[in-house]
Design a protein around this motif. Sequence first.
Motif, PDB file in Angstrom:
ATOM      1  N   LYS A 232       0.821  -1.212   0.000  1.00 31.41           N
ATOM      2  CA  LYS A 232       0.000   0.000   0.000  1.00 31.41           C
ATOM      3  C   LYS A 232       0.855   1.262   0.000  1.00 31.41           C
ATOM      4  O   LYS A 232       0.625   2.190  -0.792  1.00 31.41           O
ATOM      5  N   ASP A 233       1.850   1.311   0.896  1.00 30.30           N
ATOM      6  CA  ASP A 233       2.701   2.497   0.986  1.00 30.30           C
ATOM      7  C   ASP A 233       3.538   2.684  -0.275  1.00 30.30           C
ATOM      8  O   ASP A 233       3.788   3.812  -0.706  1.00 30.30           O
ATOM      9  N   PHE A 234       3.976   1.576  -0.860  1.00 28.85           N
ATOM     10  CA  PHE A 234       4.754   1.676  -2.099  1.00 28.85           C
ATOM     11  C   PHE A 234       3.905   2.310  -3.196  1.00 28.85           C
ATOM     12  O   PHE A 234       4.351   3.212  -3.908  1.00 28.85           O
ATOM     13  N   GLN A 235       2.678   1.852  -3.343  1.00 27.95           N
ATOM     14  CA  GLN A 235       1.801   2.390  -4.385  1.00 27.95           C
ATOM     15  C   GLN A 235       1.466   3.860  -4.137  1.00 27.95           C
ATOM     16  O   GLN A 235       1.409   4.658  -5.063  1.00 27.95           O
ATOM     17  N   THR A 236       1.277   4.213  -2.853  1.00 32.44           N
ATOM     18  CA  THR A 236       0.885   5.581  -2.508  1.00 32.44           C
ATOM     19  C   THR A 236       2.052   6.553  -2.602  1.00 32.44           C
ATOM     20  O   THR A 236       1.916   7.655  -3.149  1.00 32.44           O
ATOM     21  N   LEU A 237       3.215   6.141  -2.070  1.00 33.44           N
ATOM     22  CA  LEU A 237       4.322   7.075  -1.905  1.00 33.44           C
ATOM     23  C   LEU A 237       5.329   7.049  -3.046  1.00 33.44           C
ATOM     24  O   LEU A 237       5.993   8.045  -3.312  1.00 33.44           O
ATOM     25  N   LEU A 238       5.456   5.922  -3.697  1.00 33.94           N
ATOM     26  CA  LEU A 238       6.403   5.832  -4.814  1.00 33.94           C
ATOM     27  C   LEU A 238       5.652   5.537  -6.107  1.00 33.94           C
ATOM     28  O   LEU A 238       5.534   6.362  -6.982  1.00 33.94           O
ATOM     29  N   GLY A 239       5.128   4.326  -6.227  1.00 36.89           N
ATOM     30  CA  GLY A 239       4.201   4.004  -7.303  1.00 36.89           C
ATOM     31  C   GLY A 239       4.710   4.130  -8.720  1.00 36.89           C
ATOM     32  O   GLY A 239       5.886   4.012  -9.002  1.00 36.89           O
ATOM     33  N   THR A 240       3.762   4.376  -9.639  1.00 40.91           N
ATOM     34  CA  THR A 240       4.023   4.344 -11.082  1.00 40.91           C
ATOM     35  C   THR A 240       5.092   5.346 -11.497  1.00 40.91           C
ATOM     36  O   THR A 240       5.954   5.042 -12.324  1.00 40.91           O
ATOM     37  N   ARG A 241       5.062   6.543 -10.940  1.00 42.52           N
ATOM     38  CA  ARG A 241       6.035   7.563 -11.329  1.00 42.52           C
ATOM     39  C   ARG A 241       7.453   7.115 -11.033  1.00 42.52           C
ATOM     40  O   ARG A 241       8.363   7.318 -11.840  1.00 42.52           O
ATOM     41  N   SER A 242       7.656   6.473  -9.872  1.00 46.20           N
ATOM     42  CA  SER A 242       8.991   6.015  -9.517  1.00 46.20           C
ATOM     43  C   SER A 242       9.473   4.921 -10.457  1.00 46.20           C
ATOM     44  O   SER A 242      10.660   4.856 -10.789  1.00 46.20           O
ATOM     45  N   ILE A 243       8.562   4.055 -10.869  1.00 42.32           N
ATOM     46  CA  ILE A 243       8.944   2.997 -11.813  1.00 42.32           C
ATOM     47  C   ILE A 243       9.362   3.620 -13.146  1.00 42.32           C
ATOM     48  O   ILE A 243      10.344   3.194 -13.758  1.00 42.32           O
ATOM     49  N   LYS A 244       8.654   4.657 -13.566  1.00 43.64           N
ATOM     50  CA  LYS A 244       9.052   5.352 -14.796  1.00 43.64           C
ATOM     51  C   LYS A 244      10.414   6.018 -14.623  1.00 43.64           C
ATOM     52  O   LYS A 244      11.250   5.993 -15.534  1.00 43.64           O
ATOM     53  N   TYR A 245      10.631   6.628 -13.461  1.00 45.21           N
ATOM     54  CA  TYR A 245      11.954   7.196 -13.173  1.00 45.21           C
ATOM     55  C   TYR A 245      13.025   6.103 -13.243  1.00 45.21           C
ATOM     56  O   TYR A 245      14.127   6.310 -13.727  1.00 45.21           O
ATOM     57  N   GLY A 246      12.654   4.936 -12.754  1.00 43.84           N
ATOM     58  CA  GLY A 246      13.598   3.818 -12.760  1.00 43.84           C
ATOM     59  C   GLY A 246      13.971   3.388 -14.154  1.00 43.84           C
ATOM     60  O   GLY A 246      15.130   3.086 -14.432  1.00 43.84           O
ATOM     61  N   HIS A 377      13.906  15.478 -16.785  1.00 42.50           N
ATOM     62  CA  HIS A 377      13.987  14.488 -15.704  1.00 42.50           C
ATOM     63  C   HIS A 377      13.415  15.046 -14.407  1.00 42.50           C
ATOM     64  O   HIS A 377      12.610  14.398 -13.736  1.00 42.50           O
ATOM     65  N   ALA A 378      13.818  16.260 -14.041  1.00 34.44           N
ATOM     66  CA  ALA A 378      13.362  16.862 -12.783  1.00 34.44           C
ATOM     67  C   ALA A 378      11.875  17.161 -12.795  1.00 34.44           C
ATOM     68  O   ALA A 378      11.206  17.074 -11.756  1.00 34.44           O
ATOM     69  N   LEU A 379      11.342  17.483 -13.976  1.00 38.25           N
ATOM     70  CA  LEU A 379       9.921  17.816 -14.086  1.00 38.25           C
ATOM     71  C   LEU A 379       9.052  16.608 -14.441  1.00 38.25           C
ATOM     72  O   LEU A 379       7.876  16.737 -14.753  1.00 38.25           O
ATOM     73  N   ALA A 380       9.682  15.418 -14.401  1.00 37.85           N
ATOM     74  CA  ALA A 380       8.967  14.149 -14.588  1.00 37.85           C
ATOM     75  C   ALA A 380       8.295  14.022 -15.955  1.00 37.85           C
ATOM     76  O   ALA A 380       7.204  13.462 -16.074  1.00 37.85           O
ATOM     77  N   LYS A 381       8.952  14.518 -16.994  1.00 39.49           N
ATOM     78  CA  LYS A 381       8.468  14.301 -18.366  1.00 39.49           C
ATOM     79  C   LYS A 381       8.997  12.942 -18.832  1.00 39.49           C
ATOM     80  O   LYS A 381       9.821  12.823 -19.750  1.00 39.49           O
ATOM     81  N   LEU A 382       8.522  11.910 -18.184  1.00 36.52           N
ATOM     82  CA  LEU A 382       9.179  10.607 -18.252  1.00 36.52           C
ATOM     83  C   LEU A 382       8.782   9.780 -19.474  1.00 36.52           C
ATOM     84  O   LEU A 382       9.603   9.025 -20.000  1.00 36.52           O
TER      85      LEU A 382
END
Length: 437
Positions: A232-246, A377-382
């Motif tokens: 739950k916390d992973f999806q809420t706090l990191l989630g899809t955006r972090s995977i795209k960053y990854g 990258h900083a503005l999350a245009k991933l």
Amino acid sequence: MSFKILNLLTDRISMIISHSKDYPKTIFNHYLNTFLYVLFQVLLIPIFLNTFESDKFAFLFFLIGMINFSSIGIGWLSSGLLKSFGENYSNKNYKNVYSIYKISILLTIIYSIFFILCFIISILFIDKFNINKNDFYLSIFFVSLAIILKLLTNPDIQFLNSLEKQSTPLKIDNIRLILIISGVIILKDYFSNVYEVLFLLTTSILINFFYLKVKTHKFNIFKFKSKINIIKDFQTLLGTRSIKYGIVGFFIIILQSDLIILGYLSSPDVIKKYIIVWKIPELIFLLLLKIPASLEPTIIKLAAKKKYKDIEEIHKSFYYYFFVVIFISIVVYYYISDFLIYLWLGTNFSLNSTETILCCINVFFITSVRWNLAFLHALAKLDFLIKILLLEIILKISLIIIFIEKFSYMTPIYASTTCHILLFFWIYSNARKKIFL
């Protein structure tokens, strides 16, 4: 005229400092860090060339490259953490910050184990290095330990970076580099095995690990302990955006891992020649890269506060100055490259003019795109970055595989330059509209 340019540049720098008081310290420590890294290369490569034969030399730098390459699968966490820490800490959501930190540690441990297993399996089955078993296995052990310790500092570094304390982890890493440089110089006459060098390197990373943990735990997030629900916390706090960053981080590291690619596709002698040809241009690239990279936490903070006009002003103010700095740097390198090689390696090694020109052209292209890339990258245009970087990886690696036999150690440089001239320089140069959509 020169005074007007100087005053304009001073005004631009003052504008950035007004948004980030840590920026001057960060830039200073970035450059000190790069200087120490350069010193490490300049002093230690000649020592290792004289100490080890080609197989051991190539094996050592392949393993050092593997330590850096280990971040390839954790980039999603690095970039996601930087943005999630920054947003939650700015809004005083300290329980969220604590949860993010704990989740990131757990995920880092899982990833570290997975990466080390893959690394060990691949090196056992695709071993091209003629190394005695004792040296081989001890080297693998110390590299594995170094990878775990290095990756486990990542959450602490991103937490400090998100608070615009970027200078702190840099200071700590500078101390580490001073220790490893000093250790190798003092003990250079006693090295006979690769694992002895890696033991010193791992020890310096261990010191770095403990120092960073102490610095991070001084902040108040650890007063707000809470139970974490991993999924739950992973999806809420990191989630899809972090995977795209990854995915973006994963792709960028692949593009910077020519040494690893050559390690699997070619011979130790090719690796050795590639290091000699590309090492100084690569260091110029890394030096210039600090300029846009140091701005990313500030851009993230401004974006979180919806200050997009300030971001656009920072981008516009320094965009062309960055190109001028790149151009001056590569012109200076072109004219003093022979002298640098002589100072570095003596009369036994030299570059021909074609190799030098190609290295300069490649540095220009791969560095110039990094200004817009840093803002994207900083503005999350991933989504845009993922598509472009994936295409670049496919083209570059395909060219390396096709032409490795023909161009040998120059193949990665030919491949990278060709990709940018034909396509990627123009895509990134016209990406300004993507940044400020």
